[in-house]
Enzyme design. Structure first.
Site, mmCIF file in Angstrom:
data_model
loop_
_atom_site.group_PDB
_atom_site.id
_atom_site.type_symbol
_atom_site.label_atom_id
_atom_site.label_comp_id
_atom_site.label_asym_id
_atom_site.label_seq_id
_atom_site.Cartn_x
_atom_site.Cartn_y
_atom_site.Cartn_z
ATOM 1 N N GLU A 27 0.827 -1.221 0.000
ATOM 2 C CA GLU A 27 0.000 0.000 0.000
ATOM 3 C C GLU A 27 0.857 1.265 0.000
ATOM 4 O OE1 GLU A 27 -1.178 2.000 3.335
ATOM 5 O OE2 GLU A 27 -1.019 0.311 4.728
ATOM 6 N N LYS A 159 -3.442 -1.100 14.923
ATOM 7 C CA LYS A 159 -2.766 -0.266 15.919
ATOM 8 C C LYS A 159 -3.601 -0.100 17.165
ATOM 9 C CE LYS A 159 0.717 2.875 14.403
ATOM 10 N NZ LYS A 159 0.676 3.048 12.965
HETATM 11 N N1 PSU Z 1 -2.197 1.791 10.302
HETATM 12 C C1 PSU Z 1 -0.877 2.106 10.382
HETATM 13 N N2 PSU Z 1 -0.312 2.922 9.460
HETATM 14 C C2 PSU Z 1 -1.047 3.428 8.420
HETATM 15 C C3 PSU Z 1 -2.436 3.065 8.341
HETATM 16 C C4 PSU Z 1 -2.956 2.262 9.294
HETATM 17 O O1 PSU Z 1 -0.210 1.639 11.285
HETATM 18 O O2 PSU Z 1 -0.512 4.170 7.608
HETATM 19 C C5 PSU Z 1 -3.233 3.540 7.180
HETATM 20 C C6 PSU Z 1 -3.536 2.318 6.306
HETATM 21 O O3 PSU Z 1 -3.387 2.693 4.948
HETATM 22 C C7 PSU Z 1 -4.986 2.009 6.629
HETATM 23 C C8 PSU Z 1 -5.526 3.409 6.880
HETATM 24 O O4 PSU Z 1 -5.645 1.345 5.597
HETATM 25 O O5 PSU Z 1 -4.491 4.062 7.591
HETATM 26 C C9 PSU Z 1 -6.812 3.372 7.670
HETATM 27 O O6 PSU Z 1 -7.369 4.658 7.708
HETATM 28 P P1 PSU Z 1 -8.893 4.864 8.203
HETATM 29 O O7 PSU Z 1 -8.876 4.552 9.683
HETATM 30 O O8 PSU Z 1 -9.183 6.304 7.910
HETATM 31 O O9 PSU Z 1 -9.739 3.930 7.406
#
Ligand code: PSU
Ligand code: MN
Length: 300
Positions: A27, A159
């Site tokens: 990604e 996380k």
């Molecule tokens: N968790 C991490 N680092 C990241 C992300 C998540 O440790 O960079 C990023 C990933 O691309 C994940 C996104 O898909 O954040 C999720 O964002 P949201 O909670 O807005 O869906």
């Protein structure tokens, strides 16, 4: 504009998919919105090398001037950093039509990689149910996407900025299995053990293939999550304290919606010092390596 103008696969990735070689999707939201410059570029390079070292082909997925690219070359990564959009599923079409640069989240990357014929994807942590979800209803599109994309997704769980027990409940509701690699408990990204049980565990990378094949043989479209703890441990009390501060700062600044995750990650990166960043980078590289072993095992 034709459909082809919107979607491009690199020659290397296209050929590897056709020849049924191991391919691992990576990604780019972590590049554009997850890590500070220049760690972001260095980390992508480490992940790419980790995939190649295991004999698989990396497929970096992202959006460049409105075009989806599956297999972005290293010398083009920096171009994505020019005013990039964080692209989850709902953002893709808009960003494409507007000619934007974008980093794709787990949801968007998994969807696009599947369309490109790729079966394995590596990331750091998936999105999930946010803390305070009863107020905000903030549940990452990653979870819903994973319910609909047949893909093996390798991560270190989600996380601990999130509500992990609720995240596991939603994954169960959506029919997404979580399998531990040499662990019976869910890792929480920086945190090696969350105390939450996974659905099952395996000891060899290739063992995940039989589960994937069983699911696909009955037409299941859910992703299969393979999780492993990161190689470096961090001071968990410090992390928890910082998350509390990050959440309070987000509330104070009225951060909502898609800005929430990048805001929290940036807060942690700014305030935690190098040990947390090093742990983050190490687990990304480690997950890329495991994903590459899984991808290679598909065709032996
Ligand atoms: N968790 C991490 N680092 C990241 C992300 C998540 O440790 O960079 C990023 C990933 O691309 C994940 C996104 O898909 O954040 C999720 O964002 P949201 O909670 O807005 O869906
Ligand atoms: Mn959200």
């Amino acid at each position: 504009m034709t459909t082809e103008a919107f979607f491009m696969m690199s020659e290397e990735v296209e050929q590897a998919v056709q020849e049924r070689k191991g391919v691992v999707a990576l990604e780019t939201a972590v590049l554009t919105h997850g890590l500070p410059f220049p760690d972001n570029l260095e980390t992508m390079a480490k992940m790419e090398r980790a995939v190649r070292r295991q004999g698989s082909v990396p497929a970096v997925v992202g959006l460049h001037q409105g075009q989806i690219i599956v297999g972005i070359e290293p010398n083009n990564w920096e171009a994505l950093l020019n005013n990039p959009e964080k692209c989850s599923l709902r953002d893709l079409g808009i960003a494409m039509a507007r000619g934007r640069n974008g980093g794709t989240t787990v949801a968007a990357t998994a969807y696009l990689a599947h369309r490109a014929g790729i079966r394995v994807f590596a990331t750091g942590g998936i999105g999930g149910v946010h803390r305070g979800w009863t107020e905000t209803l903030d549940v990452s599109a990653d979870l819903y996407a994973l319910a609909n994309v047949p893909m093996i997704v390798v991560s270190s769980g989600a996380k601990s900025i999130l509500d992990l027990p609720k995240t596991m409940e939603v994954l169960e509701s959506l029919g997404v299995p979580v399998v531990g690699y040499r662990t019976a408990v869910l890792p929480g990204f920086y945190v090696r053990e969350t105390g939450l049980s996974v659905s099952s565990s395996i000891t060899r990378p290739g063992d995940i293939i039989a589960i994937d094949c069983a699911m696909r043989s009955i037409g299941m479209r859910q992703a299969l999550l393979l999780v492993q703890p990161g190689p470096l441990s961090v001071d968990e009390e410090l992390v928890e304290a910082l998350i509390g501060e990050a959440l309070a700062a987000a509330r104070a600044q009225s951060i909502v919606g898609k800005q929430t995750t990048p805001f929290l990650l940036e807060f942690l990166n700014q305030h935690a010092g190098d040990s947390l960043k090093a742990a983050n980078i190490a687990l990304l590289e480690n997950n890329a390596s495991l994903a590459a072993q899984v991808a290679a095992a598909f065709h032996v």
